[in-house]
Design a protein around this motif. Structure first.
Motif, PDB file in Angstrom:
ATOM      1  N   TRP A   1       7.418   8.862   0.541  1.00 34.51           N
ATOM      2  CA  TRP A   1       7.624   8.594   1.965  1.00 34.51           C
ATOM      3  C   TRP A   1       6.741   9.495   2.821  1.00 34.51           C
ATOM      4  O   TRP A   1       6.147   9.056   3.797  1.00 34.51           O
ATOM      5  CB  TRP A   1       9.087   8.768   2.334  1.00 34.51           C
ATOM      6  CG  TRP A   1       9.355   8.512   3.783  1.00 34.51           C
ATOM      7  CD1 TRP A   1       9.671   9.428   4.729  1.00 34.51           C
ATOM      8  CD2 TRP A   1       9.300   7.252   4.451  1.00 34.51           C
ATOM      9  NE1 TRP A   1       9.816   8.818   5.944  1.00 34.51           N
ATOM     10  CE2 TRP A   1       9.590   7.479   5.803  1.00 34.51           C
ATOM     11  CE3 TRP A   1       9.020   5.958   4.040  1.00 34.51           C
ATOM     12  CZ2 TRP A   1       9.614   6.454   6.742  1.00 34.51           C
ATOM     13  CZ3 TRP A   1       9.054   4.941   4.980  1.00 34.51           C
ATOM     14  CH2 TRP A   1       9.346   5.192   6.311  1.00 34.51           C
TER      15      TRP A   1
ATOM     16  N   PHE B   1       3.152   8.263   2.645  1.00 38.04           N
ATOM     17  CA  PHE B   1       2.987   7.030   3.411  1.00 38.04           C
ATOM     18  C   PHE B   1       2.961   7.305   4.913  1.00 38.04           C
ATOM     19  O   PHE B   1       2.112   6.766   5.629  1.00 38.04           O
ATOM     20  CB  PHE B   1       4.103   6.044   3.080  1.00 38.04           C
ATOM     21  CG  PHE B   1       4.080   4.811   3.932  1.00 38.04           C
ATOM     22  CD1 PHE B   1       3.074   3.876   3.785  1.00 38.04           C
ATOM     23  CD2 PHE B   1       5.054   4.593   4.885  1.00 38.04           C
ATOM     24  CE1 PHE B   1       3.036   2.738   4.574  1.00 38.04           C
ATOM     25  CE2 PHE B   1       5.031   3.468   5.681  1.00 38.04           C
ATOM     26  CZ  PHE B   1       4.029   2.528   5.518  1.00 38.04           C
ATOM     27  N   THR B   2       3.861   8.144   5.400  1.00 34.68           N
ATOM     28  CA  THR B   2       3.887   8.422   6.836  1.00 34.68           C
ATOM     29  C   THR B   2       2.638   9.172   7.277  1.00 34.68           C
ATOM     30  O   THR B   2       2.107   8.910   8.353  1.00 34.68           O
ATOM     31  CB  THR B   2       5.140   9.207   7.253  1.00 34.68           C
ATOM     32  OG1 THR B   2       5.239  10.415   6.506  1.00 34.68           O
ATOM     33  CG2 THR B   2       6.390   8.373   7.051  1.00 34.68           C
TER      34      THR B   2
ATOM     35  N   GLU C   1       0.828  -1.206   0.000  1.00 39.78           N
ATOM     36  CA  GLU C   1       0.000   0.000   0.000  1.00 39.78           C
ATOM     37  C   GLU C   1       0.866   1.261   0.000  1.00 39.78           C
ATOM     38  O   GLU C   1       0.559   2.236  -0.686  1.00 39.78           O
ATOM     39  CB  GLU C   1      -0.915   0.002   1.219  1.00 39.78           C
ATOM     40  CG  GLU C   1      -1.847   1.182   1.250  1.00 39.78           C
ATOM     41  CD  GLU C   1      -2.745   1.179   2.477  1.00 39.78           C
ATOM     42  OE1 GLU C   1      -3.695   1.975   2.480  1.00 39.78           O
ATOM     43  OE2 GLU C   1      -2.494   0.403   3.409  1.00 39.78           O
ATOM     44  N   GLY C   2       1.970   1.231   0.741  1.00 36.45           N
ATOM     45  CA  GLY C   2       2.872   2.380   0.780  1.00 36.45           C
ATOM     46  C   GLY C   2       3.503   2.671  -0.565  1.00 36.45           C
ATOM     47  O   GLY C   2       3.582   3.819  -0.990  1.00 36.45           O
TER      48      GLY C   2
ATOM     49  N   SER D   1      -0.265   6.729   7.422  1.00 36.78           N
ATOM     50  CA  SER D   1      -0.135   5.733   8.482  1.00 36.78           C
ATOM     51  C   SER D   1      -0.496   6.279   9.860  1.00 36.78           C
ATOM     52  O   SER D   1      -0.729   5.505  10.784  1.00 36.78           O
ATOM     53  CB  SER D   1       1.300   5.202   8.525  1.00 36.78           C
ATOM     54  OG  SER D   1       1.630   4.609   7.300  1.00 36.78           O
TER      55      SER D   1
END
Length: 62
Positions: free
Chosen positions: A37, A40-41, A9-10, A44
């Motif tokens: 990145w 994604f972070t 998913e990332g 999350s």
């Protein structure tokens, strides 16, 4: 299995975000790894704990 799903998913989210950013800002030099990145972070984290706070409502088109 959950870790593999998160990684997949990332990567998918990073690729999609980078493509959209490059399409919206064609003159800018946009790093794929950095943008992916960051996306994604942010994705999350729990929404209430994000810093800086989200400025767009859930489900809104940017």
């Amino acid at each position: 299995v959950a870790l593999a799903v998160m990684v997949a998913e990332g990567v998918t989210l990073g690729i999609q975000t980078t493509r959209k950013a490059r399409a919206k800002f064609p003159e800018e030099n946009i790093s794929g790894l950095g943008t992916g990145w960051y996306a994604f972070t942010r994705a999350s984290q729990l929404r209430k704990l994000r810093v800086p706070k989200p400025k767009v409502q859930r489900g809104a088109q940017v």
